[in-house]
Scaffold this motif. Structure first.
Motif, PDB file in Angstrom:
ATOM      1  N   ILE A  81      22.955  51.867  44.888  1.00 50.38           N
ATOM      2  CA  ILE A  81      21.647  53.216  44.303  1.00 50.38           C
ATOM      3  C   ILE A  81      21.043  53.184  45.369  1.00 50.38           C
ATOM      4  O   ILE A  81      21.331  53.496  46.731  1.00 50.38           O
ATOM      5  CB  ILE A  81      21.046  52.175  43.628  1.00 50.38           C
ATOM      6  CG1 ILE A  81      21.115  51.449  41.983  1.00 50.38           C
ATOM      7  CG2 ILE A  81      19.433  52.449  43.753  1.00 50.38           C
ATOM      8  CD1 ILE A  81      20.350  50.223  41.641  1.00 50.38           C
ATOM      9  N   THR A  82      21.071  54.725  45.489  1.00 53.93           N
ATOM     10  CA  THR A  82      20.854  55.244  47.030  1.00 53.93           C
ATOM     11  C   THR A  82      18.924  55.840  47.010  1.00 53.93           C
ATOM     12  O   THR A  82      18.142  56.502  47.507  1.00 53.93           O
ATOM     13  CB  THR A  82      21.208  56.313  47.536  1.00 53.93           C
ATOM     14  OG1 THR A  82      21.464  57.521  46.020  1.00 53.93           O
ATOM     15  CG2 THR A  82      22.587  56.428  47.280  1.00 53.93           C
TER      16      THR A  82
ATOM     17  N   ARG B  81      22.197  47.014  44.980  1.00 54.35           N
ATOM     18  CA  ARG B  81      22.320  48.154  45.598  1.00 54.35           C
ATOM     19  C   ARG B  81      23.617  48.797  46.197  1.00 54.35           C
ATOM     20  O   ARG B  81      23.725  50.106  45.863  1.00 54.35           O
ATOM     21  CB  ARG B  81      20.882  48.635  46.207  1.00 54.35           C
ATOM     22  CG  ARG B  81      19.695  48.324  46.073  1.00 54.35           C
ATOM     23  CD  ARG B  81      18.915  48.473  46.901  1.00 54.35           C
ATOM     24  NE  ARG B  81      19.150  49.230  47.770  1.00 54.35           N
ATOM     25  CZ  ARG B  81      18.584  49.806  48.992  1.00 54.35           C
ATOM     26  NH1 ARG B  81      18.288  48.293  49.312  1.00 54.35           N
ATOM     27  NH2 ARG B  81      18.361  51.101  50.009  1.00 54.35           N
ATOM     28  N   ASN B  82      24.361  47.773  46.275  1.00 56.44           N
ATOM     29  CA  ASN B  82      25.398  48.157  46.809  1.00 56.44           C
ATOM     30  C   ASN B  82      26.665  48.488  45.633  1.00 56.44           C
ATOM     31  O   ASN B  82      27.137  48.849  45.356  1.00 56.44           O
ATOM     32  CB  ASN B  82      26.194  46.958  47.497  1.00 56.44           C
ATOM     33  CG  ASN B  82      25.098  47.018  49.198  1.00 56.44           C
ATOM     34  OD1 ASN B  82      25.160  48.155  49.639  1.00 56.44           O
ATOM     35  ND2 ASN B  82      25.453  45.989  49.657  1.00 56.44           N
TER      36      ASN B  82
ATOM     37  N   ARG C  46      10.621  50.195  48.392  1.00 49.97           N
ATOM     38  CA  ARG C  46      10.463  48.816  47.898  1.00 49.97           C
ATOM     39  C   ARG C  46       8.760  48.759  48.678  1.00 49.97           C
ATOM     40  O   ARG C  46       8.523  49.684  49.524  1.00 49.97           O
ATOM     41  CB  ARG C  46      11.360  48.556  48.735  1.00 49.97           C
ATOM     42  CG  ARG C  46      10.656  46.701  49.267  1.00 49.97           C
ATOM     43  CD  ARG C  46      11.716  46.042  50.621  1.00 49.97           C
ATOM     44  NE  ARG C  46      10.647  44.697  50.787  1.00 49.97           N
ATOM     45  CZ  ARG C  46       9.576  45.188  52.370  1.00 49.97           C
ATOM     46  NH1 ARG C  46       9.639  45.754  52.874  1.00 49.97           N
ATOM     47  NH2 ARG C  46       9.385  43.462  52.507  1.00 49.97           N
TER      48      ARG C  46
ATOM     49  N   PHE D 280      15.787  54.416  46.550  1.00 50.00           N
ATOM     50  CA  PHE D 280      15.420  53.242  46.316  1.00 50.00           C
ATOM     51  C   PHE D 280      14.121  53.057  47.562  1.00 50.00           C
ATOM     52  O   PHE D 280      14.169  53.234  48.204  1.00 50.00           O
ATOM     53  CB  PHE D 280      16.588  52.195  46.723  1.00 50.00           C
ATOM     54  CG  PHE D 280      15.413  50.487  46.687  1.00 50.00           C
ATOM     55  CD1 PHE D 280      15.731  50.048  45.572  1.00 50.00           C
ATOM     56  CD2 PHE D 280      15.373  50.194  47.646  1.00 50.00           C
ATOM     57  CE1 PHE D 280      15.241  48.900  45.202  1.00 50.00           C
ATOM     58  CE2 PHE D 280      15.250  48.617  48.140  1.00 50.00           C
ATOM     59  CZ  PHE D 280      14.421  47.876  46.352  1.00 50.00           C
TER      60      PHE D 280
END
Length: 168
Positions: free
Chosen positions: A125-126, A120-121, A130, A128
């Motif tokens: 990836i913004t 993600r970092n 879960r 996202f």
């Protein structure tokens, strides 16, 4: 082919000898985004799958964005094939357009959680999301309610609670 070999082929752009070009989609492929899935017959799905199977991953992603717009999401467990799709989405500038979703069973390895955070970092990836079992954010609470071995003793119930119900 091995999973990693398949992922490598996807990352290189798809099938051997396949020409990437602007594709003229069939009427069925162009209109599927406006159709309820239940209106399609088995023959329709076969035709759609046959046409999509001739495309490389980049073309399938392009078709998906053009067809489904903001209704398209990438559901991934961050395995080989999921990483290939994420890489292609980043390469095509689609990571901000297509939300990334993962199912967290609360029973993943620590290394998996670390890897997801790292990806993600690194990929920025913004968008996202879960999804975890309903009413639980931590493994301890889930295990207290259902038992630490539910996945072994009642796998169907475990799968429903940790993978199906969170997406409903």
């Amino acid at each position: 082919a091995s999973t990693s070999a398949s992922a490598s082929a996807l990352l290189r752009g798809g099938r051997k000898g396949h020409k990437t070009s602007k594709r003229r989609y069939s009427k069925l492929l162009r209109s599927i985004g406006q159709m309820p899935p239940t209106s399609l017959s088995g023959k329709d799905w076969d035709a759609i799958n046959n046409e999509l199977d001739r495309m490389d991953l980049g073309e399938v992603l392009e078709w998906g964005v053009n067809t489904f717009g903001n209704r398209l999401v990438d559901v991934t467990s961050f395995g080989y094939s999921g990483m290939a799709v994420l890489h292609k989405m980043k390469e095509a500038g689609l990571l901000g357009q297509i939300p990334v979703v993962t199912i967290d069973t609360l029973h993943l390895f620590d290394e998996t959680y670390n890897f997801i955070g790292q990806v993600r970092n690194e990929m920025s990836i913004t968008t996202f999301s879960r999804y975890a079992p309903k009413d639980y954010d931590q493994r301890a609470g889930f295990d207290e309610a259902y038992g630490a071995d539910l996945w072994k003793t009642e796998p169907d119930r475990y799968n429903y609670l940790s993978k199906v119900e969170p997406t409903m």
